[in-house]
Design a protein around this motif. Structure first.
Motif, mmCIF file in Angstrom:
data_model
loop_
_atom_site.group_PDB
_atom_site.id
_atom_site.type_symbol
_atom_site.label_atom_id
_atom_site.label_comp_id
_atom_site.label_asym_id
_atom_site.label_seq_id
_atom_site.Cartn_x
_atom_site.Cartn_y
_atom_site.Cartn_z
ATOM 1 N N LEU A 139 19.915 14.949 30.744
ATOM 2 C CA LEU A 139 18.518 14.731 30.397
ATOM 3 C C LEU A 139 17.915 14.021 31.585
ATOM 4 O O LEU A 139 18.347 12.903 31.913
ATOM 5 C CB LEU A 139 18.415 13.894 29.121
ATOM 6 C CG LEU A 139 19.015 14.699 27.968
ATOM 7 C CD1 LEU A 139 19.928 13.876 27.131
ATOM 8 C CD2 LEU A 139 17.928 15.362 27.157
ATOM 9 N N GLN A 140 16.988 14.668 32.272
ATOM 10 C CA GLN A 140 16.478 14.131 33.528
ATOM 11 C C GLN A 140 14.965 14.070 33.503
ATOM 12 O O GLN A 140 14.299 14.926 32.911
ATOM 13 C CB GLN A 140 16.926 15.018 34.704
ATOM 14 C CG GLN A 140 18.441 15.076 34.890
ATOM 15 C CD GLN A 140 19.043 13.787 35.414
ATOM 16 O OE1 GLN A 140 18.780 13.379 36.524
ATOM 17 N NE2 GLN A 140 19.859 13.125 34.599
ATOM 18 N N GLY A 141 14.447 13.042 34.167
ATOM 19 C CA GLY A 141 13.003 12.876 34.251
ATOM 20 C C GLY A 141 12.613 11.500 33.759
ATOM 21 O O GLY A 141 13.398 10.813 33.093
ATOM 22 N N PRO A 142 11.374 11.061 34.059
ATOM 23 C CA PRO A 142 10.950 9.697 33.723
ATOM 24 C C PRO A 142 10.943 9.393 32.227
ATOM 25 O O PRO A 142 10.987 8.235 31.844
ATOM 26 C CB PRO A 142 9.540 9.613 34.312
ATOM 27 C CG PRO A 142 9.117 11.013 34.570
ATOM 28 C CD PRO A 142 10.355 11.806 34.815
ATOM 29 N N LYS A 143 10.916 10.424 31.374
ATOM 30 C CA LYS A 143 10.913 10.157 29.935
ATOM 31 C C LYS A 143 12.301 10.322 29.301
ATOM 32 O O LYS A 143 12.450 10.178 28.078
ATOM 33 C CB LYS A 143 9.911 11.084 29.242
ATOM 34 C CG LYS A 143 8.529 11.033 29.917
ATOM 35 C CD LYS A 143 7.381 11.047 28.953
ATOM 36 C CE LYS A 143 6.061 10.731 29.647
ATOM 37 N NZ LYS A 143 5.144 11.890 29.692
ATOM 38 N N ALA A 144 13.300 10.600 30.118
ATOM 39 C CA ALA A 144 14.654 10.813 29.584
ATOM 40 C C ALA A 144 15.158 9.572 28.859
ATOM 41 O O ALA A 144 15.790 9.668 27.798
ATOM 42 C CB ALA A 144 15.612 11.204 30.713
ATOM 43 N N GLN A 194 16.008 19.185 29.926
ATOM 44 C CA GLN A 194 17.348 19.229 29.313
ATOM 45 C C GLN A 194 18.173 20.310 30.007
ATOM 46 O O GLN A 194 17.754 21.466 30.046
ATOM 47 C CB GLN A 194 17.201 19.534 27.818
ATOM 48 C CG GLN A 194 18.482 19.462 27.025
ATOM 49 C CD GLN A 194 18.256 19.638 25.523
ATOM 50 O OE1 GLN A 194 17.155 20.032 25.085
ATOM 51 N NE2 GLN A 194 19.270 19.370 24.729
ATOM 52 N N TRP A 195 19.326 19.924 30.544
ATOM 53 C CA TRP A 195 20.114 20.841 31.378
ATOM 54 C C TRP A 195 21.505 21.083 30.813
ATOM 55 O O TRP A 195 22.201 20.139 30.466
ATOM 56 C CB TRP A 195 20.339 20.263 32.788
ATOM 57 C CG TRP A 195 19.130 19.938 33.586
ATOM 58 C CD1 TRP A 195 17.809 20.195 33.300
ATOM 59 C CD2 TRP A 195 19.139 19.262 34.857
ATOM 60 N NE1 TRP A 195 17.010 19.727 34.311
ATOM 61 C CE2 TRP A 195 17.794 19.147 35.267
ATOM 62 C CE3 TRP A 195 20.156 18.750 35.680
ATOM 63 C CZ2 TRP A 195 17.436 18.531 36.472
ATOM 64 C CZ3 TRP A 195 19.807 18.138 36.866
ATOM 65 C CH2 TRP A 195 18.456 18.046 37.263
ATOM 66 N N ASP A 196 21.912 22.369 30.803
ATOM 67 C CA ASP A 196 23.309 22.738 30.570
ATOM 68 C C ASP A 196 24.045 22.632 31.909
ATOM 69 O O ASP A 196 23.950 23.529 32.738
ATOM 70 C CB ASP A 196 23.389 24.173 30.024
ATOM 71 C CG ASP A 196 24.824 24.708 30.016
ATOM 72 O OD1 ASP A 196 25.761 23.941 30.315
ATOM 73 O OD2 ASP A 196 24.989 25.914 29.721
ATOM 74 N N VAL A 197 24.729 21.500 32.104
ATOM 75 C CA VAL A 197 25.546 21.342 33.314
ATOM 76 C C VAL A 197 27.024 21.212 32.937
ATOM 77 O O VAL A 197 27.776 20.442 33.530
ATOM 78 C CB VAL A 197 25.058 20.175 34.202
ATOM 79 C CG1 VAL A 197 23.826 20.580 34.995
ATOM 80 C CG2 VAL A 197 24.772 18.916 33.388
#
Ligand code: THG
Length: 367
Positions: free
Chosen positions: A153-158, A55-58
């Motif tokens: 939200l990044q990644g294979p489970k996003a 989970q990223w604050d962008v």
């Protein structure tokens, strides 16, 4: 150890308080805002992105909004990529160039309506640029920076996490397409996008007072999938061959040099900023190109941009623009912006603080 505090000029993102509560330990400055870059365990953050969901604050990815009858015309004038087939609800990756064909930014363009566009920009002030060009061309369009801040939200489970919050319709979203909706009354746009090649979504928050609330909804929903905080990851993006404009480019770099030529359509109208220069550059051929570097040994090389840092037989032939340890390749890897005549397969020397280190040139992406 030093601290940087949010001010009116160094604006906090709406997710800043959440990032601090998550234990943010490092940050960078991007578009004159604070961007969290680590939560204390870069290795764990990397593997969470590769295997799980991060989970990223962008919120630093600011939007430049074009609104009015000439919004579409202005968007096309700014972008040397054909937008004539872009539908409402679609996004496109669009390198922006100046009149000399030099890349000045590489936003994702979102078409929200026929008269409403966002340019989701990288780290340079496109608001000034877009409003100046609109005024000079006499266009009827308002250029502004709306209250919109992405969280990724990044990644294979996003996808599982986002579907859990929003419903299974998100699984049908095509790459860079988006939909405007609400989550517990919080207005958002949801797009399949993000600065990694691990798949994922970005949730564009349209009410900056509700950042912590939105952050916590996804944090809680993601628990079964092991969600945790992270940030755009230098190692992953380098392995994946993503370009960082301003990092991997200098004040003379054109899109053809850094593998972005596929996002330039030479047939766009003659009044598109930079297109005349881009046609000339394409016809003449590039003088530099971008390749990968795999450094010998395990000692880390210094990060970042070094002019003339690559040598072959004592001659300076280019620069290493980025260098990072790749956990999957178990090597220090980076990008070279190097003379066009130098090819993948060759071994070169790279300047390091302790002397020269051998490096092999390879095609990008690494993985
Ligand atoms: N998301 C949003 N805004 C952004 C970024 C983002 N603004 C700034 C910055 N990132 C813009 N830069 C990029 C660079 C690459 C990509 C997205 C934004 C990207 N590129 C893919 C690639 O190169 O393989 C896909 C390009 C394509 O096929 O069209 O995803 O991350 N909101």
């Amino acid at each position: 150890m030093f601290q940087v505090f949010p001010t009116a000029r160094l604006r906090p993102s709406p997710f800043y308080a959440a990032a601090v509560a998550e234990g943010m330990t490092a940050a960078s400055i991007y578009s004159r805002m604070i961007m969290p870059t680590s939560y204390g365990d870069p290795e764990a953050e990397y593997w969470r992105l590769i295997n799980g969901v991060s989970q990223w604050d962008v919120g630093v990815e600011r939007q430049v909004q074009l609104k009015g009858p000439d919004a579409g015309r202005l968007a096309q004038i700014l972008c040397p990529r054909d937008l004539s087939t872009c539908k409402v609800g679609q996004g496109k990756y669009v390198p922006l160039c100046n009149h000399r064909g030099t890349i000045i930014n590489d936003p994702i363009l979102l078409k929200l309506a026929d008269d409403l566009y966002w340019l989701s920009i990288a780290d340079s002030d496109i608001w000034f640029w877009a409003s100046a060009i609109a005024a000079e061309r006499g266009l009827v369009v308002q250029v502004s920076e709306p209250d919109v801040s992405p969280m990724a939200l990044q990644g294979p489970k996003a996808e599982d996490v986002v579907a859990h919050v929003l419903g299974d319709w998100v699984r049908g979203l095509k790459y860079f397409w988006f939909r405007e909706t609400e989550i517990n009354g919080i207005p958002v746009a949801v797009q399949r996008s993000g600065w990694s090649k691990q798949g994922g979504f970005e949730i564009y928050l349209k009410d900056g007072t509700r950042g912590t609330e939105l952050w916590n909804i996804f944090k809680e929903a993601g628990q079964p999938w092991g969600i945790g905080p992270g940030a755009p990851a230098t190692a992953e993006r380098t392995e994946s061959g993503l370009v960082s404009v301003g990092g991997d480019t200098d004040d003379m770099t054109n899109p053809f040099e850094v593998r972005l030529g596929k996002y330039v359509d030479l047939s766009v109208p003659d009044d598109v900023v930079g297109i005349q220069a881009l046609r000339r550059i394409k016809a003449e051929g590039v003088r530099r190109h971008q390749l990968g570097l795999v450094l010998e040994g395990e000692k880390p090389a210094p990060l970042g941009f070094q002019r003339d840092s690559i040598l072959r037989e004592g001659q300076r032939i280019g620069m290493m623009t980025n260098c990072v340890w790749s956990p999957r390749m178990k090597a220090n890897i980076g990008y070279a912006l190097i003379e066009a005549g130098v090819a993948a397969g060759e071994v070169v020397q790279v300047h390091r603080d302790d002397g020269l280190v051998a490096a092999r040139l390879v095609e990008l992406p690494f993985l």
